[in-house]
Design an enzyme around this catalytic site. Sequence first.
Site, PDB file in Angstrom:
ATOM      1  CE  LYS A 232      -2.057  -1.344   3.838  1.00 30.28           C
ATOM      2  NZ  LYS A 232      -1.386  -2.666   4.049  1.00 30.28           N
TER       3      LYS A 232
ATOM      4  NE  ARG B  31       7.375  -2.642   6.255  1.00 38.61           N
ATOM      5  CZ  ARG B  31       6.038  -2.647   6.328  1.00 38.61           C
ATOM      6  NH1 ARG B  31       5.326  -2.091   5.371  1.00 38.61           N
ATOM      7  NH2 ARG B  31       5.430  -3.209   7.346  1.00 38.61           N
TER       8      ARG B  31
ATOM      9  NE  ARG C 177       2.211  -4.779  11.322  1.00 42.88           N
ATOM     10  CZ  ARG C 177       3.242  -4.814  10.499  1.00 42.88           C
ATOM     11  NH1 ARG C 177       4.375  -5.385  10.852  1.00 42.88           N
ATOM     12  NH2 ARG C 177       3.156  -4.271   9.316  1.00 42.88           N
TER      13      ARG C 177
ATOM     14  NE  ARG D  48      -4.188  -1.199  10.053  1.00 43.18           N
ATOM     15  CZ  ARG D  48      -3.119  -0.633   9.519  1.00 43.18           C
ATOM     16  NH1 ARG D  48      -3.161   0.611   9.111  1.00 43.18           N
ATOM     17  NH2 ARG D  48      -2.025  -1.329   9.365  1.00 43.18           N
TER      18      ARG D  48
ATOM     19  NE  ARG E 102       6.368  -0.431  10.087  1.00 46.19           N
ATOM     20  CZ  ARG E 102       5.188  -0.467   9.460  1.00 46.19           C
ATOM     21  NH1 ARG E 102       5.090   0.023   8.228  1.00 46.19           N
ATOM     22  NH2 ARG E 102       4.120  -0.973  10.031  1.00 46.19           N
TER      23      ARG E 102
HETATM   24  P1  ADP Z   1       2.203  -1.878   3.223  1.00 43.34           P
HETATM   25  O1  ADP Z   1       2.219  -0.369   3.137  1.00 43.34           O
HETATM   26  O2  ADP Z   1       0.997  -2.486   2.569  1.00 43.34           O
HETATM   27  O3  ADP Z   1       2.432  -2.408   4.610  1.00 43.34           O
HETATM   28  P2  ADP Z   1       4.777  -1.668   1.823  1.00 43.34           P
HETATM   29  O4  ADP Z   1       4.473  -0.806   0.645  1.00 43.34           O
HETATM   30  O5  ADP Z   1       5.513  -1.042   2.947  1.00 43.34           O
HETATM   31  O6  ADP Z   1       3.432  -2.402   2.352  1.00 43.34           O
HETATM   32  O7  ADP Z   1       5.566  -2.942   1.287  1.00 43.34           O
HETATM   33  C1  ADP Z   1       6.012  -3.976   2.186  1.00 43.34           C
HETATM   34  C2  ADP Z   1       7.366  -4.502   1.728  1.00 43.34           C
HETATM   35  O8  ADP Z   1       7.205  -5.233   0.513  1.00 43.34           O
HETATM   36  C3  ADP Z   1       8.399  -3.419   1.444  1.00 43.34           C
HETATM   37  O9  ADP Z   1       9.656  -3.926   1.814  1.00 43.34           O
HETATM   38  C4  ADP Z   1       8.312  -3.197  -0.074  1.00 43.34           C
HETATM   39  O10 ADP Z   1       9.547  -2.784  -0.621  1.00 43.34           O
HETATM   40  C5  ADP Z   1       7.955  -4.604  -0.557  1.00 43.34           C
HETATM   41  N1  ADP Z   1       7.052  -4.649  -1.703  1.00 43.34           N
HETATM   42  C6  ADP Z   1       5.998  -3.823  -1.976  1.00 43.34           C
HETATM   43  N2  ADP Z   1       5.374  -4.202  -3.114  1.00 43.34           N
HETATM   44  C7  ADP Z   1       6.035  -5.310  -3.563  1.00 43.34           C
HETATM   45  C8  ADP Z   1       5.877  -6.175  -4.693  1.00 43.34           C
HETATM   46  N3  ADP Z   1       4.882  -5.994  -5.571  1.00 43.34           N
HETATM   47  N4  ADP Z   1       6.743  -7.216  -4.825  1.00 43.34           N
HETATM   48  C9  ADP Z   1       7.726  -7.398  -3.918  1.00 43.34           C
HETATM   49  N5  ADP Z   1       7.937  -6.633  -2.850  1.00 43.34           N
HETATM   50  C10 ADP Z   1       7.112  -5.579  -2.659  1.00 43.34           C
HETATM   51  P1  AMP Z   2       0.900   0.615   8.965  1.00 44.29           P
HETATM   52  O1  AMP Z   2       1.978   1.616   8.796  1.00 44.29           O
HETATM   53  O2  AMP Z   2      -0.299   0.900   8.113  1.00 44.29           O
HETATM   54  O3  AMP Z   2       1.400  -0.807   8.825  1.00 44.29           O
HETATM   55  O4  AMP Z   2       0.372   0.768  10.475  1.00 44.29           O
HETATM   56  C1  AMP Z   2       1.242   0.521  11.567  1.00 44.29           C
HETATM   57  C2  AMP Z   2       0.440   0.482  12.855  1.00 44.29           C
HETATM   58  O5  AMP Z   2      -0.193   1.768  13.095  1.00 44.29           O
HETATM   59  C3  AMP Z   2      -0.703  -0.517  12.927  1.00 44.29           C
HETATM   60  O6  AMP Z   2      -0.264  -1.833  13.284  1.00 44.29           O
HETATM   61  C4  AMP Z   2      -1.577   0.115  14.023  1.00 44.29           C
HETATM   62  O7  AMP Z   2      -1.015  -0.086  15.300  1.00 44.29           O
HETATM   63  C5  AMP Z   2      -1.460   1.609  13.709  1.00 44.29           C
HETATM   64  N1  AMP Z   2      -2.481   2.083  12.740  1.00 44.29           N
HETATM   65  C6  AMP Z   2      -2.243   2.622  11.523  1.00 44.29           C
HETATM   66  N2  AMP Z   2      -3.384   2.954  10.910  1.00 44.29           N
HETATM   67  C7  AMP Z   2      -4.383   2.612  11.762  1.00 44.29           C
HETATM   68  C8  AMP Z   2      -5.797   2.682  11.701  1.00 44.29           C
HETATM   69  N3  AMP Z   2      -6.439   3.175  10.615  1.00 44.29           N
HETATM   70  N4  AMP Z   2      -6.520   2.221  12.748  1.00 44.29           N
HETATM   71  C9  AMP Z   2      -5.901   1.723  13.844  1.00 44.29           C
HETATM   72  N5  AMP Z   2      -4.567   1.620  13.971  1.00 44.29           N
HETATM   73  C10 AMP Z   2      -3.799   2.058  12.937  1.00 44.29           C
END
Ligand code: ADP
Ligand code: AMP
Length: 218
Positions: free
Chosen positions: A13, A127, A171, A88, A160
């Site tokens: 995302k 990541r 999660r 969420r 992270r």
């Molecule tokens: P989210 O925001 O949904 O938690 P991220 O955009 O942070 O996900 O992506 C999670 C991890 O996967 C990151 O390390 C990113 O570089 C990697 N990633 C994202 N999209 C892809 C993809 N299509 N294929 C492989 N790795 C990806």
């Molecule tokens: P993310 O960066 O989207 O993976 O979110 C990291 C963490 O932030 C989550 O595991 C939750 O603890 C908190 N968080 C982010 N967005 C929300 C949301 N919309 N509602 C509740 N908790 C959230």
Amino acid sequence: MYIILLGPPGAGKGTQSRRLAQEYNLKIISTGDIFREEIRKESELGKKVKKYLEAGLLVPDHIVIELVKSIIRYPECSLGVIFDGFPRTIKQAEELDRLLSNCNRKVDIAINIEISDEDVIKRNTYRRVCINCGRVYHLIFDPPKTSDICDFCGGKLIQRKDDKEDVIRKRLEVYRQWTRPIIQYYSEKNILVNIDGTKNIDEVYNQIKTVIEKRVKS
Ligand code: ADP
Ligand code: AMP
């Protein structure tokens, strides 16, 4: 245009929202990024939400909704927003509909990026995030040119705290219980599109672009 990106942790995302925001000139509202920044600044909000993020639990709805309410008023949000990690829960989704309808707007499209549980673990474990600009890397699929250094700003890359396997599993459990039901919510409104998130970053991006452009034309 108001776009929601849905999907389990690590679906891509954040990665996709950055690209889309640039291409379509949209503001990103990433509640996770905002919470991490507030924790880093040790603000009152940061102090309140830290324990939830570290445990992989959801921040209570009223805190998240207040935050989004305050941001959505910014003039730059009137041109359109990509929501990453929000809503969420069903309650958050309903509140967002209410907030947007107050200014005669609505969610145009909810894009659900699908990946397997196995991918969730792989994506999150490897990541890395720039502490300076927040850009996201993956040690295997999208590595930085120089190890531990951001290609864009030279900032240090870190893991992270919630990207440790036990917290990732928590999660995922929380996602299944609270967030997955939102897919049905948007499906009933006929604005849900499922995307195969297992393809590489460019392919996922192209799938999303096709969906958005089709929606713009219709
Ligand atoms: P989210 O925001 O949904 O938690 P991220 O955009 O942070 O996900 O992506 C999670 C991890 O996967 C990151 O390390 C990113 O570089 C990697 N990633 C994202 N999209 C892809 C993809 N299509 N294929 C492989 N790795 C990806
Ligand atoms: P993310 O960066 O989207 O993976 O979110 C990291 C963490 O932030 C989550 O595991 C939750 O603890 C908190 N968080 C982010 N967005 C929300 C949301 N919309 N509602 C509740 N908790 C959230």
